[in-house]
Design an enzyme around this catalytic site. Structure first.
Site, PDB file in Angstrom:
ATOM      1  CG  ASP A 266     -24.260  37.967   0.387  1.00 47.37           C
ATOM      2  OD1 ASP A 266     -23.704  37.127  -0.350  1.00 47.37           O
ATOM      3  OD2 ASP A 266     -24.883  37.664   1.420  1.00 47.37           O
TER       4      ASP A 266
ATOM      5  CB  SER B 217     -31.647  25.862   0.088  1.00 46.72           C
ATOM      6  OG  SER B 217     -30.451  26.537  -0.251  1.00 46.72           O
ATOM      7  CG  ASN B 218     -30.349  31.258   0.024  1.00 56.55           C
ATOM      8  OD1 ASN B 218     -29.982  31.792  -1.009  1.00 56.55           O
ATOM      9  ND2 ASN B 218     -29.578  30.396   0.680  1.00 56.55           N
ATOM     10  CG  LEU B 219     -36.350  31.438  -1.315  1.00 61.24           C
ATOM     11  CD1 LEU B 219     -37.347  31.138  -2.410  1.00 61.24           C
ATOM     12  CD2 LEU B 219     -35.937  32.897  -1.365  1.00 61.24           C
ATOM     13  CG  HIS B 220     -35.888  28.043   5.746  1.00 59.46           C
ATOM     14  ND1 HIS B 220     -34.650  28.049   5.161  1.00 59.46           N
ATOM     15  CD2 HIS B 220     -35.688  27.699   7.035  1.00 59.46           C
ATOM     16  CE1 HIS B 220     -33.738  27.709   6.070  1.00 59.46           C
ATOM     17  NE2 HIS B 220     -34.328  27.496   7.211  1.00 59.46           N
TER      18      HIS B 220
ATOM     19  CG  ASP C 278     -21.834  31.897   6.032  1.00 54.71           C
ATOM     20  OD1 ASP C 278     -20.732  32.420   5.802  1.00 54.71           O
ATOM     21  OD2 ASP C 278     -22.474  31.253   5.180  1.00 54.71           O
TER      22      ASP C 278
ATOM     23  CB  CYS D 119     -27.136  27.547   7.963  1.00 56.80           C
ATOM     24  SG  CYS D 119     -27.001  28.830   9.211  1.00 56.80           S
TER      25      CYS D 119
ATOM     26  CB  CYS E 260      -6.219  42.306  22.043  1.00 57.70           C
ATOM     27  SG  CYS E 260      -7.175  42.019  20.539  1.00 57.70           S
TER      28      CYS E 260
ATOM     29  CB  CYS F 212      -8.316  46.371  20.253  1.00 59.01           C
ATOM     30  SG  CYS F 212      -8.765  45.215  21.555  1.00 59.01           S
TER      31      CYS F 212
ATOM     32  CB  CYS G 287     -22.687   9.908   4.311  1.00 56.50           C
ATOM     33  SG  CYS G 287     -21.200  10.504   3.507  1.00 56.50           S
TER      34      CYS G 287
END
Lengths: 107, 479
Positions: free
Chosen positions: B119, B126-129, B187, B253, B321, B324, B432
């Site tokens: 990462d 804002s990540n902690l929840h 994500d 998210c 594909c 694969c 907005c």
């Protein structure tokens, strides 16, 4: 001429697609057994029907793109990928469950 | 500012180190106390019995490990063999966020020998929840460091490897190649295709999960992990989704929202799959002749659905594909050589640039108009749930979706939200969160003829409520 036959089907939306269908996840529908040409109705026919008759949202391209279900949406016929069942040409059977899943990407 | 940040960073690191040291001391004390008791109680037998001493000479695990993993080892499907398989395995977790945190916590706790975390982000409040390995005191730290610190406190026995950057076509082979099994906890579609391609090329099982709002999805891909061209192998991400979704249909998210425990459930399910696969000895591809093809399933979780869990059957490997199939043209060299542009493949979100500069107004200029008491209308086009959190005084809420959804015709041409008392020349301002949707709505209203034949100005507040915070109200609750 025989009375118009009706097929009861359950259509479900998940992964955010329900937003295009008035925030309703499950739709119990009665669709005609035969299309305009008298052929048994298929899932492909149902996709058009949903787009034209059931969907109120103007963002049709979030559901159907270039005449096909848009990339990123899985179509499941009775909980199996529609590619295992003949895709759009699959003829609807009474009480079929057709599930449209939009892929999620959050993490 | 720079100096304060650096100092905060140093302090956070020191707090973490001190906490870790405290834990070590407590563990040491606990061990001393335990062995002290053993000596007073069974002095002679303890010396003769290697199990009691935990020398590990006679037994494959240390005494501490038998205690630590005992509750899971006595589960019949795990056993001592399963535990040894876990210990000798290595797992790569790509993304240390809402999925990666809970997955890593259980995988570390279960006794996997080596765990890598990929990462490139730093921890935000804002990540902690949902990102349960991070904490308020690690805000600003690299996520991999914050996560590994917590993981060490859960289980110090494992080897933890930090890869403090995002996965890319250039580094994918080197990173993925060092592990037995991969978890996709990212994500965005571009990284999902890239990770799947790398797993196909390097014959790794891929446990892929995702979540948004109150829904989650889980698929175990490339299982069994047979080489490209072998039809008995499990499908890859491209078999299931040969074409990426249009960029405008993809929500993060941050845009769509996410319920913490929903993404937590999906991360925990990834850990369950990981443990099962390792314990059953499935990480190495079986002898091709002995494969019993079992269909690949996708698990759908819907917190609001009845029933909440559903499993659907997916197709096998796609005969054509890109990654694969026997005709696949994908190669490790093309990945590393940079000839595949995943961001381009998945489509870039074009910057919304619908209005001309003279159709937009700076937040500070709008604030002046409001202060002057000039007759106007401010329309906030965020969804109601966001409007309810905070809005500019005097603004009315007409959500963006109502311009796109059901009764849009009447909402646009006979707008019931337009106050009768508003003079036909009074301007309408749209606002907005960031200044994208407001442009779209401004254009719709102008096209619908709400400009009173040109007498009324219609436009938006540039950069939306973000600019309002920056230019006008520093106390604005940004969410």
């Amino acid at each position: 001429m025989a009375a118009e036959e009706i097929i009861p089907v359950v259509v479900e939306f998940t992964g955010g697609l329900e937003m295009l269908f008035a925030d309703q996840r499950k739709h119990t529908l009665a669709v005609p057994a035969k299309d305009e040409e008298g052929k048994p109705v298929t899932v492909g026919w149902l996709v058009n029907y949903l787009c034209e008759k059931v969907m109120k949202d103007s963002r049709k391209e979030m559901f159907v793109l270039d005449g096909h279900v848009r990339p990123g949406i899985l179509v499941l016929i009775n909980d199996a990928d529609w590619e295992l069942e003949g895709e759009a040409s699959y003829a609807l059977q009474p009480k079929d469950n057709i599930l449209f899943v939009s892929t999620l990407h959050g993490g | 500012m720079e100096g304060a940040n650096a100092k905060a960073h140093t302090l956070r690191s020191r707090i973490l180190e001190t906490e870790a040291q405290l834990k070590r001391l407590k563990e040491e004390l606990a061990q001393v106390e335990v062995s002290g008791k053993a000596h007073t109680g069974h002095d002679s037998s303890a010396k003769e019995n290697p199990v009691a001493q935990g020398t590990g000479q006679k037994w494959p695990l240390s005494a501490e490990e038998y205690k630590r993993y005992g509750r899971q080892m006595i589960v019949p499907s795990i056993g001592i063999l399963g535990q040894l398989r876990l210990k000798s395995s290595s797992v790569l977790i790509i993304g240390a966020g809402g999925l990666g945190c809970p997955a890593a916590a259980y995988i570390a706790g279960a006794g996997v020998g080596k765990i890598g975390l990929v990462d490139g982000d730093t921890v935000e409040v804002s990540n902690l929840h949902r990102q349960i390995l991070h904490s308020t005191c690690t805000v600003g730290m690299r996520k991999v460091d914050s996560a590994i610190c917590f993981l060490k406190s859960i289980n110090p026995n494992a080897t933890y490897v930090a890869h403090p950057w995002h996965i890319s076509p250039e580094n994918a082979q080197e990173i993925v190649g060092g592990y037995d099994l991969v978890l996709d906890c990212t994500d965005n579609p571009a990284s999902r295709y890239l990770i799947s391609d790398a797993c196909v090329l390097l014959s790794k099982i891929l446990i892929s999960a995702s979540a948004l709002r109150t829904d989650g999805q889980l698929i175990v891909l490339n299982s069994p992990p047979l080489p490209p061209g072998n039809v008995a192998g499990g499908p890859c991400y491209r078999c299931v989704f040969p074409k990426p979704p249009p960029a405008e249909s993809v929500l993060t998210c941050g845009e769509g929202g996410i319920l913490g425990p929903v993404v937590g459930v999906m991360g925990v399910l990834q850990a369950v799959e990981t443990i099962e696969i390792i314990v059953q000895g499935k990480i190495t591809p079986p002898d091709s002749t002995q494969i019993v093809a079992s269909p690949t399933n996708m698990v759908l979780y819907s917190a609001l659905g009845t029933p909440p869990f559903r499993s659907v059957r997916l197709r096998p490997r796609r005969p054509d594909c890109f990654a694969c199939s026997p005709d696949a043209t994908l190669r490790l060299e093309s990945l590393k050589g940079g000839s595949l542009d995943y961001a381009l493949f998945c489509g870039l979100m074009p910057a919304v640039n619908i209005l001309r500069p003279d159709e937009r107004i700076e937040a500070r200029d709008y604030a002046q108009i409001q202060k002057n008491g000039d007759m106007h209308l401010l329309v906030d086009v965020r969804e109601k749930v966001q409007f309810d959190i905070c809005h500019i005084e005097g603004s009315i809420n007409v959500p963006f979706s109502t311009f796109k959804g059901g009764n849009q015709e009447s909402r646009i041409h006979k707008p019931d939200w337009l106050p009768q008392s508003l003079p036909p020349e009074a301007p309408i301002y749209l606002v907005c969160r960031l200044g994208n949707d407001s442009q779209v709505v401004a254009r719709i209203l102008k096209d619908a003829g709400l400009t009173s034949g040109g007498a009324r100005w219609i436009g938006d507040i540039k950069d939306g409520l973000k600019a309002w915070k920056d230019q006008v109200d520093g106390h604005w609750p940004e969410y």
